[in-house]
Design an enzyme around this catalytic site. Sequence first.
Site, PDB file in Angstrom:
ATOM      1  N   ARG A 172      37.291  25.226   7.787  1.00 59.50           N
ATOM      2  CA  ARG A 172      38.481  24.856   6.995  1.00 59.50           C
ATOM      3  C   ARG A 172      39.701  25.666   7.441  1.00 59.50           C
ATOM      4  O   ARG A 172      40.511  26.104   6.615  1.00 59.50           O
ATOM      5  CB  ARG A 172      38.248  25.072   5.494  1.00 59.50           C
ATOM      6  CG  ARG A 172      37.202  24.201   4.866  1.00 59.50           C
ATOM      7  CD  ARG A 172      37.576  22.727   4.911  1.00 59.50           C
ATOM      8  NE  ARG A 172      36.679  21.933   4.105  1.00 59.50           N
ATOM      9  CZ  ARG A 172      35.484  21.505   4.526  1.00 59.50           C
ATOM     10  NH1 ARG A 172      35.084  21.765   5.750  1.00 59.50           N
ATOM     11  NH2 ARG A 172      34.716  20.783   3.729  1.00 59.50           N
ATOM     12  N   SER A 261      37.059  20.062  -3.061  1.00 58.02           N
ATOM     13  CA  SER A 261      36.497  21.401  -3.294  1.00 58.02           C
ATOM     14  C   SER A 261      37.629  22.373  -3.589  1.00 58.02           C
ATOM     15  O   SER A 261      38.581  22.459  -2.817  1.00 58.02           O
ATOM     16  CB  SER A 261      35.762  21.894  -2.060  1.00 58.02           C
ATOM     17  OG  SER A 261      34.669  21.083  -1.784  1.00 58.02           O
ATOM     18  N   GLU A 357      40.539  26.868  -1.796  1.00 55.41           N
ATOM     19  CA  GLU A 357      40.676  26.066  -0.580  1.00 55.41           C
ATOM     20  C   GLU A 357      42.044  25.380  -0.496  1.00 55.41           C
ATOM     21  O   GLU A 357      42.662  25.381   0.561  1.00 55.41           O
ATOM     22  CB  GLU A 357      39.547  25.025  -0.497  1.00 55.41           C
ATOM     23  CG  GLU A 357      39.481  24.399   0.877  1.00 55.41           C
ATOM     24  CD  GLU A 357      38.655  23.139   0.941  1.00 55.41           C
ATOM     25  OE1 GLU A 357      39.172  22.073   0.570  1.00 55.41           O
ATOM     26  OE2 GLU A 357      37.501  23.224   1.375  1.00 55.41           O
TER      27      GLU A 357
HETATM   28  N1  EPU Z   1      25.449  22.906  -5.845  1.00 50.92           N
HETATM   29  C1  EPU Z   1      25.067  23.257  -7.112  1.00 50.92           C
HETATM   30  N2  EPU Z   1      25.867  22.882  -8.150  1.00 50.92           N
HETATM   31  C2  EPU Z   1      26.989  22.170  -7.977  1.00 50.92           C
HETATM   32  C3  EPU Z   1      27.392  21.810  -6.680  1.00 50.92           C
HETATM   33  C4  EPU Z   1      26.613  22.204  -5.612  1.00 50.92           C
HETATM   34  O1  EPU Z   1      24.045  23.899  -7.315  1.00 50.92           O
HETATM   35  O2  EPU Z   1      27.645  21.850  -8.970  1.00 50.92           O
HETATM   36  C5  EPU Z   1      24.579  23.253  -4.711  1.00 50.92           C
HETATM   37  C6  EPU Z   1      23.908  21.994  -4.148  1.00 50.92           C
HETATM   38  O3  EPU Z   1      22.744  21.678  -4.827  1.00 50.92           O
HETATM   39  C7  EPU Z   1      23.618  22.410  -2.712  1.00 50.92           C
HETATM   40  C8  EPU Z   1      24.808  23.333  -2.395  1.00 50.92           C
HETATM   41  O4  EPU Z   1      25.332  23.771  -3.644  1.00 50.92           O
HETATM   42  O5  EPU Z   1      22.451  23.174  -2.654  1.00 50.92           O
HETATM   43  C9  EPU Z   1      25.889  22.646  -1.578  1.00 50.92           C
HETATM   44  O6  EPU Z   1      26.431  21.542  -2.299  1.00 50.92           O
HETATM   45  P1  EPU Z   1      27.031  20.240  -1.576  1.00 50.92           P
HETATM   46  O7  EPU Z   1      26.059  19.711  -0.579  1.00 50.92           O
HETATM   47  O8  EPU Z   1      27.522  19.318  -2.614  1.00 50.92           O
HETATM   48  O9  EPU Z   1      28.235  20.763  -0.717  1.00 50.92           O
HETATM   49  P2  EPU Z   1      29.365  21.824  -1.024  1.00 50.92           P
HETATM   50  O10 EPU Z   1      29.059  23.070  -0.245  1.00 50.92           O
HETATM   51  O11 EPU Z   1      29.558  22.006  -2.492  1.00 50.92           O
HETATM   52  C10 EPU Z   1      30.807  21.144   1.020  1.00 50.92           C
HETATM   53  C11 EPU Z   1      32.248  20.893   1.303  1.00 50.92           C
HETATM   54  C12 EPU Z   1      32.626  19.491   0.866  1.00 50.92           C
HETATM   55  C13 EPU Z   1      31.765  18.488   1.615  1.00 50.92           C
HETATM   56  C14 EPU Z   1      30.288  18.790   1.316  1.00 50.92           C
HETATM   57  C15 EPU Z   1      29.364  17.927   2.123  1.00 50.92           C
HETATM   58  C16 EPU Z   1      33.384  23.032   1.219  1.00 50.92           C
HETATM   59  C17 EPU Z   1      34.277  23.943   0.441  1.00 50.92           C
HETATM   60  N3  EPU Z   1      33.073  21.878   0.622  1.00 50.92           N
HETATM   61  O12 EPU Z   1      30.652  21.119  -0.394  1.00 50.92           O
HETATM   62  O13 EPU Z   1      33.973  19.276   1.256  1.00 50.92           O
HETATM   63  O14 EPU Z   1      32.055  17.164   1.223  1.00 50.92           O
HETATM   64  O15 EPU Z   1      29.998  20.174   1.670  1.00 50.92           O
HETATM   65  O16 EPU Z   1      29.384  18.311   3.464  1.00 50.92           O
HETATM   66  O17 EPU Z   1      33.003  23.365   2.347  1.00 50.92           O
HETATM   67  C18 EPU Z   1      36.207  19.518   0.489  1.00 50.92           C
HETATM   68  O18 EPU Z   1      36.359  20.367   1.378  1.00 50.92           O
HETATM   69  O19 EPU Z   1      37.155  19.197  -0.286  1.00 50.92           O
HETATM   70  C19 EPU Z   1      34.914  18.892   0.317  1.00 50.92           C
HETATM   71  C20 EPU Z   1      34.665  18.033  -0.674  1.00 50.92           C
END
Ligand code: EPU
Length: 361
Positions: A172, A261, A357
Amino acid sequence: MERAVSGAALPDFVERAADLTRRTTLGLPGRAAWYAEIRSVEQLAMLAGDSRQRRFVLGAGSNLVLTGDFDGLVLRMAIRGRELIGEDDDAWYVRAGAGEDWHRLVLWTLAQGWPGLENLALIPGTVGAAPIQNIGAYGLEVAERFHSLDAVDMSTGSTLQLDRSACRFGYRDSVFKQQGWHLNGQRVITRVTFRLPKRWQPLTGYAELAAELDRMPRSGSDTGPGSGPASVLTPRQIADAVIAVRSRKLPDPAALPNAGSFFHNPVVSAAVAEGLARAFPGLPRYPQADGGVKLAAGWLIEQSGWKGRDLGRVGMYEKQALVLVNRGGACGADVVALARAVQEDVCKRFGVELAPEPILL
Ligand code: EPU
């Protein structure tokens, strides 16, 4: 500044006192003292050279927190156009204007038969914003499909081209953030060229995406959920799966204002991650190439009790705790207060600092 204040020397296409509320996806109130829709490089050049004027470059406003009025000139990028500019044995080269909608570009490239952007389907925002924060999702970052970009240096009005290494992409992150070029409107991206691979390989390593693909009916000889090997997948099917996962978990800004995010996923040392995992079994951990370990901010926020919880007119979304939502009528101060409360609670419980972010303006 005098020029901007009196407006004497500003071209006709610059408006005064423009309301930005509906120009950002969080829907927070705020006005720009000056505002211009930029449809051409020539318009940008007309506005270059005045170092006294504060500037901010706006795309779709999907990664922005307006904390109040902006006493400067907002440039909303509306440069359009998308075309195949070349190909070689390895790739198609597609160039798009900074003001093009990102998701529409993804769908258009897929419809033309040029794969490579499918994992990044449905990300809100514009083409010009994509490299600034190196958008990423489901195992792919735009840096991996990036060839070069054209920009205008606003101190001189001259154009320049940056290749992939000059952009210094990170998680990012890019040189536009590292050097402050974006925040102070110093270098403005006008067009981006993507390099889309001819020897395409599906990227289905992200567990949630793989599970969604398994549930989807496949075309071709191998039909039925979960029946075919990954190689029978088409780029469009991956895009459809990404769209399905995103639509389920991430709120549509048109229905519930948000900026995606709200925090970066924090990266800690391997030793810190190990210590945390001992204390908190179930902690998601993603080892990085440099030895650090990325943690899931959404998990940390949920475990801190903030998932689905509101503070005044804003809250952390019930289906994805990493997304801060405006429940209606919120202002910048509401967002800042909630962000601080979440940061404090996560830090108290896990000793981990969360960094926002979106850009705070
Ligand atoms: N999780 C939780 N609770 C929640 C949300 C997530 O326990 O409420 C856990 C999930 O179960 C999983 C882990 O956290 O084990 C990661 O969650 P997720 O796969 O939803 O991805 P994320 O890390 O929360 C990132 C990006 C997103 C992108 C997704 C998919 C960042 C800051 N965010 O989210 O990007 O869509 O991965 O690749 O890196 C954005 O940047 O605006 C964005 C939406």
